[in-house]
Design a protein around this motif. Structure first.
Motif, PDB file in Angstrom:
ATOM      1  N   ASP A  44       0.712  -1.058  -0.098  1.00 46.28           N
ATOM      2  CA  ASP A  44       0.157  -0.013   0.002  1.00 46.28           C
ATOM      3  C   ASP A  44       0.740   1.279   0.019  1.00 46.28           C
ATOM      4  N   ARG A  45       0.505   2.265  -0.738  1.00 49.55           N
ATOM      5  CA  ARG A  45       1.134   3.597  -0.963  1.00 49.55           C
ATOM      6  C   ARG A  45       0.709   4.475   0.181  1.00 49.55           C
ATOM      7  N   LEU A  46       1.592   5.362   0.672  1.00 49.84           N
ATOM      8  CA  LEU A  46       1.055   6.334   1.660  1.00 49.84           C
ATOM      9  C   LEU A  46      -0.178   7.236   1.503  1.00 49.84           C
ATOM     10  N   SER A  47      -0.292   7.242   0.170  1.00 50.51           N
ATOM     11  CA  SER A  47      -1.727   7.957  -0.383  1.00 50.51           C
ATOM     12  C   SER A  47      -2.883   7.041   0.098  1.00 50.51           C
ATOM     13  N   SER A  48      -2.692   5.847   0.416  1.00 55.33           N
ATOM     14  CA  SER A  48      -4.070   4.989   0.538  1.00 55.33           C
ATOM     15  C   SER A  48      -4.285   5.485   2.153  1.00 55.33           C
ATOM     16  N   ARG A  50      -4.840   8.517   3.103  1.00 59.26           N
ATOM     17  CA  ARG A  50      -5.879   9.760   2.970  1.00 59.26           C
ATOM     18  C   ARG A  50      -7.155   9.408   2.679  1.00 59.26           C
ATOM     19  N   PRO A  52     -10.009   9.606   0.107  1.00 62.01           N
ATOM     20  CA  PRO A  52     -10.096  10.081  -1.181  1.00 62.01           C
ATOM     21  C   PRO A  52     -11.160  11.116  -1.618  1.00 62.01           C
ATOM     22  N   SER A  56     -11.088  12.057  -7.444  1.00 64.03           N
ATOM     23  CA  SER A  56     -10.560  10.933  -7.302  1.00 64.03           C
ATOM     24  C   SER A  56     -11.492   9.886  -7.347  1.00 64.03           C
ATOM     25  N   ARG A  81      -2.918   1.177   8.984  1.00 62.43           N
ATOM     26  CA  ARG A  81      -2.409   2.350   9.128  1.00 62.43           C
ATOM     27  C   ARG A  81      -0.883   2.224   9.562  1.00 62.43           C
ATOM     28  N   HIS A  88       7.071   2.384   5.220  1.00 57.01           N
ATOM     29  CA  HIS A  88       7.517   3.290   4.478  1.00 57.01           C
ATOM     30  C   HIS A  88       8.403   4.332   5.431  1.00 57.01           C
TER      31      HIS A  88
END
Length: 131
Positions: A44-48, A50, A52, A56, A81, A88
Motif C-alpha cells: 500500500d502507498r502512503l496515499s492510501s 488519505r 479519497p 479521485s 495504517r 514506509h
C-alpha cells in the motif's frame, strides 16, 4: 571521622521495602489475520491513508481501477495504517497514529512487535538484494 553502622540501619529498612506486583509476562501477539494485514500493507502507498477526494472517486468510477484499500473493521484499519507507515518510515511513525492504534484496542507492546517485525523484514530484504 564519623562512624555509621550500616548493618543496623539497613536491618530496619528490610521491613519497609516496597514490593511491586509482578508484571505481565505474556508476550505481545497478533493473530494470523492481523499478520496478513501487516503483510498486505507492504504494497500500500502512503496515499492510501488519505481520504479519497470527490475528483479521485469520479475518475476511478469513469476509468476504473479505483481500489479502496481501507478495511471495514476499525481495529484492523488502525493496524493497516500503522503497518503502512512502518513499511514506509520505519520507526518514525507520528505519535497521533500510535495513539489511534492504541485507542483501537492494541497495546504498546503490539505496536513495538509490528514495527520491529517490519524493520527486520526490511533489513533482511536489503541484505538479500546487496548479496
Amino acid at each position: 571521622m564519623a562512624y555509621l553502622a550500616f548493618a543496623e540501619t539497613c536491618a530496619g529498612a528490610a521491613d519497609r521495602v516496597l514490593t511491586l506486583p509482578k508484571a505481565d509476562t505474556v508476550p505481545a501477539r497478533l493473530s494470523a489475520l492481523e499478520w496478513s494485514v501487516v503483510a498486505l500493507a507492504r504494497n500500500d502507498r502512503l496515499s492510501s491513508l488519505r481520504e479519497p477526494g470527490r475528483i479521485s472517486m469520479a475518475m476511478g468510477t469513469l476509468f476504473g481501477g479505483f481500489r479502496n484499500p481501507r478495511l471495514a473493521d476499525p481495529q484492523l484499519e488502525a493496524l493497516r495504517r500503522i503497518a503502512v507507515l512502518s513499511w514506509h518510515h520505519g520507526y518514525t511513525v507520528p505519535s497521533r497514529e500510535v495513539k489511534a492504534f492504541i485507542a483501537a484496542g492494541y497495546t504498546p507492546d503490539q505496536y513495538e512487535l509490528v514495527v520491529d517485525s517490519v524493520e527486520a523484514d526490511r533489513l533482511h530484504r536489503e541484505e538479500r538484494l546487496s548479496a
